[in-house]
Design an enzyme around this catalytic site. Structure first.
Site, mmCIF file in Angstrom:
data_model
loop_
_atom_site.group_PDB
_atom_site.id
_atom_site.type_symbol
_atom_site.label_atom_id
_atom_site.label_comp_id
_atom_site.label_asym_id
_atom_site.label_seq_id
_atom_site.Cartn_x
_atom_site.Cartn_y
_atom_site.Cartn_z
ATOM 1 N N ASP A 140 -0.979 6.510 8.269
ATOM 2 C CA ASP A 140 -1.362 5.750 9.457
ATOM 3 C C ASP A 140 -0.183 5.797 10.429
ATOM 4 O OD1 ASP A 140 -2.699 4.231 11.272
ATOM 5 O OD2 ASP A 140 -2.864 2.434 10.038
ATOM 6 N N ASP A 167 -9.940 3.008 3.557
ATOM 7 C CA ASP A 167 -8.680 2.581 2.938
ATOM 8 C C ASP A 167 -8.581 1.081 3.085
ATOM 9 O OD1 ASP A 167 -7.799 2.491 5.893
ATOM 10 O OD2 ASP A 167 -6.152 1.567 4.809
ATOM 11 N N CYS A 222 -16.412 -0.329 -18.526
ATOM 12 C CA CYS A 222 -15.484 0.313 -17.586
ATOM 13 C C CYS A 222 -14.594 1.285 -18.363
ATOM 14 C CB CYS A 222 -14.630 -0.727 -16.868
ATOM 15 S SG CYS A 222 -13.369 0.010 -15.792
ATOM 16 N N CYS A 243 -11.751 2.630 -17.296
ATOM 17 C CA CYS A 243 -10.384 2.705 -16.782
ATOM 18 C C CYS A 243 -9.381 2.459 -17.911
ATOM 19 C CB CYS A 243 -10.184 1.706 -15.646
ATOM 20 S SG CYS A 243 -9.656 0.071 -16.157
ATOM 21 N N CYS A 245 -9.155 -1.295 -19.084
ATOM 22 C CA CYS A 245 -10.269 -1.830 -19.881
ATOM 23 C C CYS A 245 -10.367 -1.178 -21.266
ATOM 24 C CB CYS A 245 -11.581 -1.698 -19.123
ATOM 25 S SG CYS A 245 -11.653 -2.799 -17.682
ATOM 26 N N HIS A 297 -7.173 -1.162 -12.676
ATOM 27 C CA HIS A 297 -8.625 -1.347 -12.820
ATOM 28 C C HIS A 297 -9.302 -1.352 -11.449
ATOM 29 C CE1 HIS A 297 -12.531 -3.040 -13.884
ATOM 30 N NE2 HIS A 297 -12.350 -3.822 -12.826
HETATM 31 N N1 PRF Z 1 -5.584 1.327 13.856
HETATM 32 C C1 PRF Z 1 -4.617 1.828 13.040
HETATM 33 N N2 PRF Z 1 -4.552 1.472 11.740
HETATM 34 C C2 PRF Z 1 -5.460 0.596 11.258
HETATM 35 C C3 PRF Z 1 -6.469 0.043 12.056
HETATM 36 C C4 PRF Z 1 -6.546 0.422 13.440
HETATM 37 O O1 PRF Z 1 -7.402 -0.016 14.224
HETATM 38 C C5 PRF Z 1 -7.218 -0.812 11.215
HETATM 39 C C6 PRF Z 1 -8.418 -1.619 11.558
HETATM 40 N N3 PRF Z 1 -8.087 -2.947 11.906
HETATM 41 C C7 PRF Z 1 -6.627 -0.751 9.955
HETATM 42 N N4 PRF Z 1 -5.575 0.098 9.993
HETATM 43 N N5 PRF Z 1 -3.737 2.694 13.521
HETATM 44 ZN ZN ZN Z 2 -11.453 -1.341 -15.923
#
Ligand code: PRF
Ligand code: ZN
Length: 381
Positions: free
Chosen positions: A102, A276, A314, A316, A319, A344
């Site tokens: 990110d 994510d 499960c 994993c 578990c 888990h």
């Molecule tokens: N922009 C960026 N990372 C993020 C979001 C976003 O809007 C969100 C959503 N709220 C999660 N992570 N760059």
């Molecule tokens: Zn598990």
């Protein structure tokens, strides 16, 4: 005025093949420089180059093939220059599969008290030592080039989802102005992919404007940002649905910051391919486990002598070996319990997406989704 936009999709760093669909849902293969990722997929979050409490080996064993890092945190620690010197984040964390980073945009919301946004970029004050970091789109992209992520995110202007009025419009328009600076700064288009992020909050007109502008840049994939920030579910779903209606069908769509099991199912049905969220591992550290019958609080008194695994059936590693009772009695005292519950929860989400995908391929997605929700909102344990 004619836009001087560089096409992003000329590269060979990403291939996306949709194998089968059911209504808007897709079962696809996303091929990246570090191998294939079967989608829809949940991507575990390892903010600073580690998934809290889990090793790269354990992540591999869980079947994870794409995990998340954060440019803001990595730029502080261990730093972009350092990571470039040691051959990138993959080498640093001994991870042979894919990484998505990110841009640092989200920290404008999560660290809003410590940052200042201008047209040039965003200035952060470190919560650790007070030092300053200036993150312009160029800096974010440069750092992500140094990190070597398979998928990099464009620096966007992010505001709280429920913001209305002028500030939301400014953020959306700035995100569009910044996209060309992000693209211009990207030096490794042949081996790293840059996804733009659609902003615009809960306003359909702003979303449409942002979608149109970003789609013109012909990126390898697109993210839907600015959601999962405390808005009503109804509003959230409508915006996701609107965005997936307009995004190109032949490119992956990534919904940022979404990671509750029921949201993964609903949004996969709406045509999202990547997710994510830190919630699965964060909530594990507070003793909450995911199960097909909803959340389980392992700290609750009724788990004290409960010798069943978190979820019967499960597969994993947790578990296979540990009981609710063991976890209940060690949560407060041991790191180990947090690690085991995280493991888990990650398995649960990775496996949920795998099962969902298979149900599309087997022409039984509707039955799968019905069964999921019947269990998820039942009173069983
Ligand atoms: N922009 C960026 N990372 C993020 C979001 C976003 O809007 C969100 C959503 N709220 C999660 N992570 N760059
Ligand atoms: Zn598990």
């Amino acid at each position: 005025k004619k836009l001087k936009t560089e096409s992003l999709s000329m590269n060979k760093a990403l291939k996306f093949v949709v194998h089968k669909t059911c209504n808007k849902a897709r079962a696809s293969t996303l091929t990246l420089p570090h191998g294939d990722v079967l989608t829809p997929v949940y991507m575990p979050v390892g903010t600073k180059g580690t998934i809290k409490g889990l090793t790269s080996q354990e992540m591999e064993n869980l079947g994870c093939r794409l995990l998340l890092g954060n440019t803001y945190h990595l730029a502080y620690q261990p730093g972009g220059n350092y990571l470039e010197k040691v051959g990138g984040l993959h080498k640093f964390m001994n991870w042979k599969y894919n990484i998505l980073t990110d841009s640092g945009g989200f920290q404008m919301v999560s660290l809003s008290k410590l940052c200042e946004i201008s047209e040039e970029g965003v200035k952060f004050e470190s919560p650790v030592d007070g030092s300053e970091m200036f993150l312009r789109p160029e800096d974010s992209v440069h750092n992500q080039n140094q990190i070597g992520a398979d998928i990099m995110m464009a620096l966007d202007d992010v505001v709280q989802t429920t913001t209305v009025g002028e500030r939301m419009k400014i953020a959306c328009e700035r995100t569009v102005r910044w996209i060309d600076r992000n693209i211009q700064a990207h030096e490794r288009k042949d081996v790293q992919n840059l996804y733009p992020i659609v902003q615009g909050g809960l306003d359909f007109d702003l979303r449409k404007y942002c979608l149109d502008e970003l789609i013109k840049r012909d990126a390898p994939g697109y993210a839907i940002g600015g959601l999962a920030g405390g808005e009503d579910k109804q509003d959230f779903w409508k915006i996701v649905n609107y965005c997936t209606d307009h995004l190109p069908k032949d490119k992956p769509r990534y919904l940022m910051g979404v990671g509750y099991p029921d949201d993964l199912i609903v949004c996969s049905c709406l045509g999202v391919d990547q997710f994510d969220c830190v919630f699965s591992t964060r909530t594990a550290r507070f003793g909450t486990a995911f199960t097909k019958y909803g959340f389980m609080r392992l700290k609750n008194a009724d788990k004290e002598f409960d010798l069943k695994p978190i979820e019967e059936g499960c597969e994993c590693p947790t578990c296979q070996r540990y009981s609710r009772s063991f976890l209940h009695n060690t949560i407060a005292k041991e790191e180990t319990a947090c690690h085991l519950i995280s493991q888990h929860n990650l398995y649960f989400l990775l496996n949920l997406m795998k099962q969902f995908r298979q149900s599309i391929l087997d022409d039984r997605m509707e039955e799968f989704v019905n069964e999921f929700f019947k269990n998820y909102f039942s009173h069983e344990k």
